[in-house]
Motif scaffolding. Structure first.
Motif, mmCIF file in Angstrom:
data_model
loop_
_atom_site.group_PDB
_atom_site.id
_atom_site.type_symbol
_atom_site.label_atom_id
_atom_site.label_comp_id
_atom_site.label_asym_id
_atom_site.label_seq_id
_atom_site.Cartn_x
_atom_site.Cartn_y
_atom_site.Cartn_z
ATOM 1 N N ASN A 142 1.228 -1.402 0.104
ATOM 2 C CA ASN A 142 -0.138 0.314 -0.123
ATOM 3 C C ASN A 142 0.664 1.354 -0.117
ATOM 4 O OD1 ASN A 142 -2.618 0.720 0.073
ATOM 5 N ND2 ASN A 142 -2.195 2.423 1.831
ATOM 6 N N ARG A 143 -0.018 2.791 0.107
ATOM 7 C CA ARG A 143 0.623 3.699 -0.724
ATOM 8 C C ARG A 143 1.046 4.056 0.805
ATOM 9 N NH1 ARG A 143 -0.686 8.738 0.134
ATOM 10 N NH2 ARG A 143 -2.976 8.152 0.345
ATOM 11 N N THR A 144 0.708 3.792 2.468
ATOM 12 C CA THR A 144 0.509 3.969 3.135
ATOM 13 C C THR A 144 1.394 2.748 3.999
ATOM 14 O OG1 THR A 144 -1.360 4.373 4.805
ATOM 15 C CG2 THR A 144 0.276 5.742 3.483
ATOM 16 N N LEU A 145 1.979 2.220 4.851
ATOM 17 C CA LEU A 145 2.514 1.043 5.711
ATOM 18 C C LEU A 145 1.657 0.813 6.714
ATOM 19 C CD1 LEU A 145 4.967 -1.289 4.990
ATOM 20 C CD2 LEU A 145 6.285 0.061 6.950
ATOM 21 N N ALA A 146 0.792 2.312 7.350
ATOM 22 C CA ALA A 146 0.029 1.841 8.396
ATOM 23 C C ALA A 146 -1.028 1.261 7.973
ATOM 24 C CB ALA A 146 0.116 3.193 8.967
ATOM 25 N N ARG A 147 -1.719 1.833 6.965
ATOM 26 C CA ARG A 147 -2.755 1.462 6.493
ATOM 27 C C ARG A 147 -2.358 -0.193 6.152
ATOM 28 N NH1 ARG A 147 -8.017 3.736 2.209
ATOM 29 N NH2 ARG A 147 -9.058 2.400 2.801
ATOM 30 N N ALA A 148 -1.629 -0.569 5.236
ATOM 31 C CA ALA A 148 -1.593 -2.036 4.781
ATOM 32 C C ALA A 148 -1.242 -2.887 6.834
ATOM 33 C CB ALA A 148 0.221 -2.259 4.312
ATOM 34 N N GLN A 149 -0.652 -2.227 7.322
ATOM 35 C CA GLN A 149 -0.308 -3.261 8.618
ATOM 36 C C GLN A 149 -1.931 -3.166 9.315
ATOM 37 O OE1 GLN A 149 2.210 -4.050 10.138
ATOM 38 N NE2 GLN A 149 0.797 -5.707 10.845
ATOM 39 N N ALA A 150 -1.863 -2.436 9.881
ATOM 40 C CA ALA A 150 -3.751 -2.516 10.018
ATOM 41 C C ALA A 150 -4.740 -3.415 9.180
ATOM 42 C CB ALA A 150 -5.098 -1.440 9.712
ATOM 43 N N LEU A 151 -4.561 -4.001 8.139
ATOM 44 C CA LEU A 151 -5.203 -4.572 6.832
ATOM 45 C C LEU A 151 -4.368 -6.328 7.272
ATOM 46 C CD1 LEU A 151 -7.353 -6.079 5.360
ATOM 47 C CD2 LEU A 151 -5.272 -5.468 3.060
ATOM 48 N N CYS A 152 -3.411 -6.370 7.096
ATOM 49 C CA CYS A 152 -2.062 -7.781 8.126
ATOM 50 C C CYS A 152 -3.216 -8.045 9.011
ATOM 51 C CB CYS A 152 -1.597 -7.032 7.634
ATOM 52 S SG CYS A 152 -0.186 -6.832 6.148
ATOM 53 N N ASP A 153 -3.603 -7.059 10.438
ATOM 54 C CA ASP A 153 -3.245 -7.110 11.276
ATOM 55 C C ASP A 153 -4.612 -7.949 11.966
ATOM 56 O OD1 ASP A 153 -1.047 -6.568 12.388
ATOM 57 O OD2 ASP A 153 -2.303 -4.505 13.105
ATOM 58 N N ARG A 154 -5.921 -7.672 10.639
ATOM 59 C CA ARG A 154 -7.402 -8.041 10.660
ATOM 60 C C ARG A 154 -7.271 -9.200 9.800
ATOM 61 N NH1 ARG A 154 -8.646 -2.567 9.081
ATOM 62 N NH2 ARG A 154 -8.484 -3.480 7.185
ATOM 63 N N LEU A 155 -6.393 -10.449 9.155
ATOM 64 C CA LEU A 155 -6.233 -11.255 8.183
ATOM 65 C C LEU A 155 -5.587 -12.657 9.544
ATOM 66 C CD1 LEU A 155 -4.531 -10.836 5.210
ATOM 67 C CD2 LEU A 155 -6.875 -10.448 5.970
ATOM 68 N N THR A 156 -6.236 -14.049 9.394
ATOM 69 C CA THR A 156 -6.480 -14.605 9.768
ATOM 70 C C THR A 156 -4.995 -15.739 9.435
ATOM 71 O OG1 THR A 156 -7.985 -16.262 8.689
ATOM 72 C CG2 THR A 156 -8.834 -15.157 11.360
ATOM 73 N N GLY A 157 -4.180 -16.003 9.936
ATOM 74 C CA GLY A 157 -3.078 -16.967 9.358
ATOM 75 C C GLY A 157 -1.762 -15.573 9.509
ATOM 76 N N GLY A 158 -1.901 -14.610 9.690
ATOM 77 C CA GLY A 158 -0.862 -13.591 9.669
ATOM 78 C C GLY A 158 -0.643 -13.601 8.075
ATOM 79 N N ALA A 159 -0.075 -11.749 7.733
ATOM 80 C CA ALA A 159 0.572 -11.323 6.596
ATOM 81 C C ALA A 159 1.521 -9.966 6.899
ATOM 82 C CB ALA A 159 -1.522 -10.644 6.238
ATOM 83 N N ALA A 160 2.198 -9.937 5.973
ATOM 84 C CA ALA A 160 3.127 -8.387 5.974
ATOM 85 C C ALA A 160 3.239 -7.798 5.202
ATOM 86 C CB ALA A 160 4.312 -9.428 5.584
ATOM 87 N N PRO A 161 3.443 -6.653 5.750
ATOM 88 C CA PRO A 161 3.233 -5.345 4.823
ATOM 89 C C PRO A 161 4.078 -4.423 3.723
ATOM 90 C CG PRO A 161 3.577 -4.291 7.450
ATOM 91 C CD PRO A 161 3.612 -5.790 6.934
ATOM 92 N N CYS A 162 3.890 -3.914 2.707
ATOM 93 C CA CYS A 162 5.282 -2.877 2.332
ATOM 94 C C CYS A 162 4.447 -2.131 1.769
ATOM 95 C CB CYS A 162 5.947 -3.960 1.582
ATOM 96 S SG CYS A 162 4.742 -4.838 -0.096
ATOM 97 N N LEU A 163 5.695 -1.449 1.125
ATOM 98 C CA LEU A 163 5.305 -0.123 0.617
ATOM 99 C C LEU A 163 5.230 -0.554 -0.838
ATOM 100 C CD1 LEU A 163 7.461 2.350 1.923
ATOM 101 C CD2 LEU A 163 5.156 2.314 2.391
ATOM 102 N N LEU A 164 4.059 0.366 -1.787
ATOM 103 C CA LEU A 164 4.372 -0.072 -3.375
ATOM 104 C C LEU A 164 5.484 0.366 -3.995
ATOM 105 C CD1 LEU A 164 1.088 2.141 -4.231
ATOM 106 C CD2 LEU A 164 0.569 0.059 -4.275
ATOM 107 N N GLY A 165 6.596 1.194 -3.150
ATOM 108 C CA GLY A 165 7.700 1.718 -3.762
ATOM 109 C C GLY A 165 8.304 0.538 -4.297
#
Length: 423
Positions: free
Chosen positions: A207-230
């Protein structure tokens, strides 16, 4: 001024046209202000992957010209793909859209939330007033009733679930598959829920902002990792499945980026699903060997499951919509009579004040109260009945209708003009 809808959707325009006339979340506030200032007294813009519609109080041709100018296109270029509706048809169309009766997936529920978001955005920009506010209140009421009293939304196959099935067709079991989700909005969250349930080897949210990507990752079961579009140019090759849905005005994943990623994948295929309008992934990426690229328009056949059963329920839903339309039209007619009612009451108030002032003057001169009250009642009666009596005596307009109207207003025995002629 009248209520008008101008729009295009998946039935009238291909994706290449829809993306040119779409409004992103970033441009929507400014577009609403500009539309409201230059072409419409009230405005709501609904822009999704399958449709863009302008609900306005204004003239259709003026709104079309504004839309073309805003996107630096000519009216001639866009007119073949547009539809427009007048007042009553606007009410019906808005209700059908909110109920999912006009969607690619018959009965799909997501459009209702998108319409509510569009109305919320219009309120934030003060571009919605009495007429559109009433329209969408009735629209949302219709949608609630249709969804609670019919099964038109049962057994729907969403874009999100269809995307999962398409990936499974290519890879089979996904537990050895790496999934990349680009964006962190409502559509990607739906997609993420389906893919997370399939237990892939890895899920990453870019996502453009890491915080919003992390917020979505936190809502997913099984774990997910955030990263920036760049980070995408360096990471893309790691992923077997890529699903993108952002509000970016230009592609995020270009053909060159895909070519570089495929060169590092050792012949392994890559599944790309672009759910954005405008598109996030360059169409030319489909030319790269091993790439399976799909857009929203490619998913039509996938989302038709259960359509026949929902179509039967849609007949009942259409009747409910028709009732809501009639209710709104009656309300609208009553609103249009308000100025006349106000003028009539103002005229009555002027007559009352005039005879009251005369009565006060007579009392001040020492006249007997009984005489003053008698004179006041006669004067007030004469003033209030003078206008209708004069019109009846002159016989202006359709005399039959006039007699019936006066009889109804004053609860008099109705006497047809033909009968009066025989007296």
């Amino acid at each position: 001024m009248k209520m008008t809808t101008v729009g295009l959707n998946h039935q009238t325009a291909p994706l290449a046209i829809r993306e040119q006339l779409a409004f992103t979340a970033a441009t929507l506030p400014e577009a609403l202000r500009d539309l409201n200032a230059n072409a419409a007294a009230e405005a709501v813009i609904l822009s999704t992957c399958n449709r863009t519609e302008l609900y306005c109080v204004g003239e259709a041709e003026q709104i079309i010209r504004w839309w073309a100018d805003y996107h630096r296109l000519s009216v001639a270029e866009i007119r073949p793909y547009l539809y427009s509706y007048g007042c009553s048809d606007t009410v019906r169309h808005a209700c059908r859209v909110a109920c999912g009766l006009d969607s690619m997936v018959l009965g799909e529920p997501q459009i209702l939330g998108q319409m509510k978001d569009a109305v919320r955005a219009a309120r934030q920009q003060d571009s919605i007033g009495t007429w559109l506010n009433a329209l969408f209140q009735k629209t949302f009421s219709a949608a609630k009733e249709v969804r609670s009293r019919t099964c038109v939304g049962d057994n729907t196959v969403s874009m999100a679930s269809a995307g999962l099935k398409m990936a499974q067709r290519l890879f089979g079991n996904l537990n050895q598959v790496n999934v990349l989700l680009i964006g962190a909005g409502e559509m990607i969250e739906l997609v993420a829920t389906y893919f997370a349930a399939a237990s892939p080897a890895k899920i990453t949210v870019a996502n453009r902002t890491l915080a919003r990507a992390q917020a979505l990752c936190d809502r997913l079961t099984g774990g997910a990792a955030p990263c920036l579009l760049g980070d995408l140019p360096h990471l893309l090759y790691e992923y077997d499945v890529v699903v993108s849905s952002t509000a970016a005005p230009l592609p995020i994943v270009g053909k060159g980026m895909v070519e570089s990623a495929m060169a590092l994948r050792g012949g392994k295929p890559m599944f790309l699903l672009d759910l954005a309008v405008p598109r996030d992934i360059e169409a030319q990426s489909a030319e790269v060997a091993g790439v399976h690229l799909y857009t929203v328009d490619d998913m039509v056949s996938m989302v038709q499951n259960g359509k026949e059963a929902r179509r039967e329920a849609a007949a009942a839903a259409e009747q409910m919509v028709a009732q809501k339309v009639d209710e709104f039209i009656q309300w609208q007619k009553s609103r249009q009579r308000v100025p006349l009612i106000c003028a009539l009451r103002d005229e009555g108030e002027r007559a009352r004040r005039h005879v009251l002032n005369n009565a006060i003057k007579q009392l001040a001169k020492g006249a007997r109260p009984e005489e003053v009250l008698e004179r006041l009642s006669v004067q007030l009666t004469n003033k209030l009945l003078h206008a209708p009596t004069r019109v009846l005596n002159k016989g202006l307009g359709d005399e039959g209708m006039l007699v019936d109207a006066v009889s109804q207003i004053y609860s008099l025995p109705q006497t047809h003009p033909a009968a009066l002629e025989r007296v």
